[in-house]
Scaffold this active site. Structure first.
Site, PDB file in Angstrom:
ATOM      1  N   LYS A  20       0.826  -1.212   0.000  1.00  0.00           N
ATOM      2  CA  LYS A  20       0.000   0.000   0.000  1.00  0.00           C
ATOM      3  C   LYS A  20       0.855   1.255   0.000  1.00  0.00           C
ATOM      4  CE  LYS A  20      -2.968   0.783   3.528  1.00  0.00           C
ATOM      5  NZ  LYS A  20      -3.078   2.147   4.097  1.00  0.00           N
ATOM      6  N   SER A  21       1.902   1.287   0.814  1.00  0.00           N
ATOM      7  CA  SER A  21       2.762   2.469   0.887  1.00  0.00           C
ATOM      8  C   SER A  21       3.432   2.757  -0.454  1.00  0.00           C
ATOM      9  CB  SER A  21       3.842   2.280   1.960  1.00  0.00           C
ATOM     10  OG  SER A  21       3.287   2.220   3.242  1.00  0.00           O
ATOM     11  N   GLY A  92      -5.207   8.291   5.530  1.00  0.00           N
ATOM     12  CA  GLY A  92      -4.303   9.235   6.179  1.00  0.00           C
ATOM     13  C   GLY A  92      -3.046   9.462   5.360  1.00  0.00           C
ATOM     14  N   ARG A 120      -8.791  12.209  12.720  1.00  0.00           N
ATOM     15  CA  ARG A 120      -7.343  11.997  12.838  1.00  0.00           C
ATOM     16  C   ARG A 120      -6.598  13.324  12.786  1.00  0.00           C
ATOM     17  NH1 ARG A 120      -5.811   6.904   9.080  1.00  0.00           N
ATOM     18  NH2 ARG A 120      -3.848   7.136  10.218  1.00  0.00           N
ATOM     19  N   SER A 166       7.200   9.221  12.273  1.00  0.00           N
ATOM     20  CA  SER A 166       6.117   9.195  11.288  1.00  0.00           C
ATOM     21  C   SER A 166       6.670   9.271   9.874  1.00  0.00           C
ATOM     22  CB  SER A 166       5.141  10.353  11.515  1.00  0.00           C
ATOM     23  OG  SER A 166       4.217  10.442  10.445  1.00  0.00           O
ATOM     24  N   GLN A 168       4.799   9.289   7.316  1.00  0.00           N
ATOM     25  CA  GLN A 168       3.898  10.167   6.570  1.00  0.00           C
ATOM     26  C   GLN A 168       4.337  11.621   6.673  1.00  0.00           C
ATOM     27  OE1 GLN A 168      -0.081   9.358   7.942  1.00  0.00           O
ATOM     28  NE2 GLN A 168      -0.156   7.355   6.977  1.00  0.00           N
ATOM     29  N   ASP A 312       1.821  -0.993  11.869  1.00  0.00           N
ATOM     30  CA  ASP A 312       0.558  -1.437  11.281  1.00  0.00           C
ATOM     31  C   ASP A 312       0.261  -2.902  11.572  1.00  0.00           C
ATOM     32  OD1 ASP A 312      -0.056   1.046  10.234  1.00  0.00           O
ATOM     33  OD2 ASP A 312       0.946   0.650   8.327  1.00  0.00           O
ATOM     34  N   LYS A 339      -4.622   6.024  14.755  1.00  0.00           N
ATOM     35  CA  LYS A 339      -4.798   5.329  13.478  1.00  0.00           C
ATOM     36  C   LYS A 339      -6.284   5.418  13.089  1.00  0.00           C
ATOM     37  CE  LYS A 339      -0.618   3.869  12.480  1.00  0.00           C
ATOM     38  NZ  LYS A 339       0.006   4.132  11.169  1.00  0.00           N
ATOM     39  N   ARG A 343      -6.412   2.030  18.167  1.00  0.00           N
ATOM     40  CA  ARG A 343      -6.168   0.592  18.024  1.00  0.00           C
ATOM     41  C   ARG A 343      -5.766  -0.076  19.333  1.00  0.00           C
ATOM     42  NH1 ARG A 343      -3.384   0.439  12.007  1.00  0.00           N
ATOM     43  NH2 ARG A 343      -5.359   0.427  10.846  1.00  0.00           N
TER      44      ARG A 343
END
Length: 427
Positions: A20-21, A92, A120, A166, A168, A312, A339, A343
């Site tokens: 996915k990334s 996100g 978020r 992070s 992201q 994850d 998340k 979670r």
């Protein structure tokens, strides 16, 4: 949705969907590059489809034909103002990385998402982007979506120490730095997945990495490439755990990405005594075949620099720990709270309702094993990883039924999950 329970074995071989990334980033880099990019084996989950649609809305031509994605790059300055607000769905990754991409765009946009994304916090990315000269704001002091952003052609370089680990935020700042005039320095708190660094170089960009310090000189031009996306280890994680905890089982997972910044789950499985073999390693693609077998497991401690390498995977690792003898402690994982769901709490509630012994903490969980699991009703709360974790847990249930509410959340990252599960049950 009623889940399969009380299975006698799992056997078979599967190829998990594309990472996915890397899938997100292949669309982003392909759009910002000059020339054509072809992407093979992309993940067609809802999050990645959101990223593709956003770039179409920004004027990029993206074709999906015969299993190959073709992106006609528009260059760093070629994005066009969208007609409407940009819909990030549940992603996100999309909203944070694209905030960095649009930092150098001289037009105003609004970015929004679903109910989960709207809870978020985005301040982790809006704060440094403001320092670079971007006008960006959201709702409340945490800058919850929707976000309003207006970029600038006079983007300032930045020297920034990330207060959290992070990938992201790091990636958003790298995309912004590529458009700023001068040298930007980004210093990580802990090592996180380095797909943006790898792909920047693949697309002809330049950066220097010295430990946790990343230096990007801007502005830069990128050139379209061929990208082959390896299988997602975060998706493979569900089968790794299933093969370890289901009775009489042996699973072969082909073409799984084993980038060293993502293989924390392999370290944990080995620490717990799991039978795991890595074969057919491709050092260029950073992929391999992983083979697991039913194993007797023991508890372990998961903390520190290991956390970003498996953030994850922690929901499914929590299930793994319920089937290990002794205590497993997860700490330094407060990031789990922001998340798709909290979670820490949602994983504990779901597995405890099935008979596990999990105590949530401020930054993780204490899990006592080994637990016999029983039937329950579990809600994903729209979180794909909670759904898949519950489906794997259900396989061990001998007493009662397991009902999963909002199972469609799994389509976020693994649309073929239940098809693959069926093939392994009947393998």
């Amino acid at each position: 949705m009623k889940l399969k329970t009380n299975i006698r074995h799992l056997h078979g071989s599967i190829r998990v969907p594309g990472d996915k990334s890397i899938s997100h980033r292949s669309i982003i880099f392909g759009s910002l590059a000059e020339g054509e990019t072809k992407v093979y084996d992309i993940l067609r989950g809802e999050d990645v489809l959101s990223t593709m649609q956003v770039f179409r809305d920004l004027g990029v031509e993206i074709e999906d034909k015969d299993g190959v994605i073709t992106v006609q790059g528009v260059g760093m300055a070629g994005l066009k103002a969208p007609q409407n607000a940009l819909n990030m769905g549940n992603s996100g990754t999309s909203i944070r990385l694209i905030s960095g991409v649009l930092a150098g765009a001289d037009f105003e946009v609004e970015m929004f998402g679903d109910d989960s994304l709207s809870k978020r916090p985005m301040d982790r990315v809006t704060l440094p982007l403001k320092k670079m000269g971007v006008s960006i704001s959201g709702q409340t002091e945490r800058d919850l979506p929707p976000l309003r952003l207006k970029g600038t052609k006079n983007l300032r370089p930045i020297h920034y120490e990330l207060p959290i680990a992070s990938a992201q935020v790091k990636s958003a700042l790298m995309f912004a730095a590529l458009q700023a005039k001068g040298e930007s320095v980004i210093i990580e708190k802990e090592y996180t997945r380095n797909h943006t660094e790898d792909m920047l170089q693949q697309f002809g960009g330049h950066l220097s990495v010295d430990g946790k310090k990343i230096t990007v000189q801007g502005p830069q031009k990128l050139t379209g490439q061929k990208v082959v996306v390896p299988g997602d280890i975060s998706s493979a994680a569900f089968w790794l755990v299933a093969g370890l905890i289901a009775p009489n089982s042996r699973l072969v997972l082909q073409n799984v990405g084993i980038n060293e910044t993502r293989t924390g789950i392999i370290d944990v499985i080995r620490a717990m005594g799991g039978k795991l073999e890595i074969t057919e390693i491709d050092p260029v693609a950073k992929s391999a075949t992983l083979i697991v077998e039913s194993s007797d497991l023991k508890g372990t401690e998961i903390c520190g620099a290991l956390i970003p390498r498996l953030i994850d995977e922690l929901p499914i690792i929590a299930l793994l720990a319920t089937q290990a003898q002794g205590v497993t402690v997860i700490k330094d994982a407060e990031e789990l709270k922001v998340k798709e769901t909290d979670r820490i709490q949602v994983v504990a509630d779901a597995l405890n309702s099935m008979g596990a012994d999990i105590t949530p903490t401020a930054d993780g969980m204490i899990i006592k094993g080994k637990s016999a699991l029983h039937g329950a009703r579990v809600n994903t709360f729209g979180d794909h990883r909670i759904g898949m974790m519950t489906a794997i847990a259900a396989l061990l249930v001998a007493d009662g039924e397991v009902e999963l509410d909002r199972a469609e959340a799994i389509n976020t990252s693994y649309p073929s999950f239940f098809d693959d599960l069926e093939s392994l049950i009947h393998g």
